[in-house]
Design a protein around this motif. Structure first.
Motif, PDB file in Angstrom:
ATOM      1  N   ALA A 104     -40.928  57.748 -66.904  1.00  0.00           N
ATOM      2  CA  ALA A 104     -39.944  57.583 -67.981  1.00  0.00           C
ATOM      3  C   ALA A 104     -40.321  58.422 -69.202  1.00  0.00           C
ATOM      4  O   ALA A 104     -39.456  59.058 -69.826  1.00  0.00           O
ATOM      5  N   ARG A 105     -41.587  58.439 -69.538  1.00  0.00           N
ATOM      6  CA  ARG A 105     -42.046  59.234 -70.678  1.00  0.00           C
ATOM      7  C   ARG A 105     -41.862  60.722 -70.412  1.00  0.00           C
ATOM      8  O   ARG A 105     -41.485  61.491 -71.303  1.00  0.00           O
ATOM      9  N   SER A 106     -42.108  61.131 -69.176  1.00  0.00           N
ATOM     10  CA  SER A 106     -41.926  62.526 -68.802  1.00  0.00           C
ATOM     11  C   SER A 106     -40.461  62.938 -68.920  1.00  0.00           C
ATOM     12  O   SER A 106     -40.140  64.017 -69.426  1.00  0.00           O
ATOM     13  N   MET A 107     -39.564  62.086 -68.454  1.00  0.00           N
ATOM     14  CA  MET A 107     -38.132  62.389 -68.538  1.00  0.00           C
ATOM     15  C   MET A 107     -37.678  62.473 -69.999  1.00  0.00           C
ATOM     16  O   MET A 107     -36.912  63.362 -70.364  1.00  0.00           O
ATOM     17  N   ALA A 108     -38.151  61.564 -70.844  1.00  0.00           N
ATOM     18  CA  ALA A 108     -37.788  61.572 -72.259  1.00  0.00           C
ATOM     19  C   ALA A 108     -38.306  62.836 -72.940  1.00  0.00           C
ATOM     20  O   ALA A 108     -37.599  63.470 -73.735  1.00  0.00           O
ATOM     21  N   LEU A 109     -39.530  63.223 -72.627  1.00  0.00           N
ATOM     22  CA  LEU A 109     -40.098  64.448 -73.200  1.00  0.00           C
ATOM     23  C   LEU A 109     -39.291  65.662 -72.753  1.00  0.00           C
ATOM     24  O   LEU A 109     -39.007  66.558 -73.548  1.00  0.00           O
ATOM     25  N   GLY A 110     -38.900  65.686 -71.487  1.00  0.00           N
ATOM     26  CA  GLY A 110     -38.098  66.794 -70.974  1.00  0.00           C
ATOM     27  C   GLY A 110     -36.769  66.919 -71.689  1.00  0.00           C
ATOM     28  O   GLY A 110     -36.307  68.032 -71.978  1.00  0.00           O
ATOM     29  N   GLU A 111     -36.135  65.792 -71.989  1.00  0.00           N
ATOM     30  CA  GLU A 111     -34.868  65.824 -72.724  1.00  0.00           C
ATOM     31  C   GLU A 111     -35.063  66.406 -74.125  1.00  0.00           C
ATOM     32  O   GLU A 111     -34.264  67.225 -74.586  1.00  0.00           O
ATOM     33  N   VAL A 152     -51.484  52.815 -62.070  1.00  0.00           N
ATOM     34  CA  VAL A 152     -51.604  53.218 -63.472  1.00  0.00           C
ATOM     35  C   VAL A 152     -50.367  53.996 -63.883  1.00  0.00           C
ATOM     36  O   VAL A 152     -49.836  53.819 -64.978  1.00  0.00           O
ATOM     37  N   SER A 153     -49.874  54.858 -63.008  1.00  0.00           N
ATOM     38  CA  SER A 153     -48.670  55.630 -63.312  1.00  0.00           C
ATOM     39  C   SER A 153     -47.501  54.712 -63.614  1.00  0.00           C
ATOM     40  O   SER A 153     -46.730  54.952 -64.546  1.00  0.00           O
ATOM     41  N   GLU A 154     -47.343  53.670 -62.842  1.00  0.00           N
ATOM     42  CA  GLU A 154     -46.240  52.732 -63.050  1.00  0.00           C
ATOM     43  C   GLU A 154     -46.437  51.922 -64.325  1.00  0.00           C
ATOM     44  O   GLU A 154     -45.504  51.718 -65.095  1.00  0.00           O
ATOM     45  N   GLU A 155     -47.649  51.454 -64.572  1.00  0.00           N
ATOM     46  CA  GLU A 155     -47.924  50.632 -65.750  1.00  0.00           C
ATOM     47  C   GLU A 155     -47.685  51.397 -67.043  1.00  0.00           C
ATOM     48  O   GLU A 155     -47.195  50.839 -68.020  1.00  0.00           O
ATOM     49  N   GLU A 156     -48.031  52.654 -67.072  1.00  0.00           N
ATOM     50  CA  GLU A 156     -47.918  53.441 -68.291  1.00  0.00           C
ATOM     51  C   GLU A 156     -46.565  54.127 -68.416  1.00  0.00           C
ATOM     52  O   GLU A 156     -46.353  54.896 -69.346  1.00  0.00           O
ATOM     53  N   ALA A 157     -45.654  53.869 -67.506  1.00  0.00           N
ATOM     54  CA  ALA A 157     -44.305  54.433 -67.517  1.00  0.00           C
ATOM     55  C   ALA A 157     -44.345  55.957 -67.653  1.00  0.00           C
ATOM     56  O   ALA A 157     -43.603  56.550 -68.437  1.00  0.00           O
ATOM     57  N   ILE A 158     -45.208  56.578 -66.880  1.00  0.00           N
ATOM     58  CA  ILE A 158     -45.389  58.023 -66.979  1.00  0.00           C
ATOM     59  C   ILE A 158     -44.107  58.760 -66.628  1.00  0.00           C
ATOM     60  O   ILE A 158     -43.736  59.725 -67.303  1.00  0.00           O
TER      61      ILE A 158
END
Length: 67
Positions: A25-32, A17-23
């Motif tokens: 990548a989304r976390s890194m984008a939010l951090g930026e 599920v983590s891979e499918e939902e790109a968690i």
């Protein structure tokens, strides 16, 4: 249940599920985004210092500004 979650009976579907939902990548984008916003605050407010982030874990220090 006790112990390591990766030794639990259901770790593989959870990781899928983590891979499918790109968690990640989304976390890194939010951090930026958070890092940019906190840096703006640091430039704008004397009481904001030490901006930092790692993925979506972001923080800054609020300090008493002496002038």
């Amino acid at each position: 249940m006790q112990g390591n979650v990766f030794r639990a009976p259901y770790p593989v579907p959870s990781l899928g599920v983590s891979e499918e939902e790109a968690i990640l990548a989304r976390s890194m984008a939010l951090g930026e985004k958070l890092g940019q916003r906190f840096t703006q605050w640091q430039e704008q407010f004397a009481s904001v210092e030490n901006v930092r982030h790692l993925g979506s874990m972001a923080a800054f220090d609020l300090v008493t500004a002496f002038r």
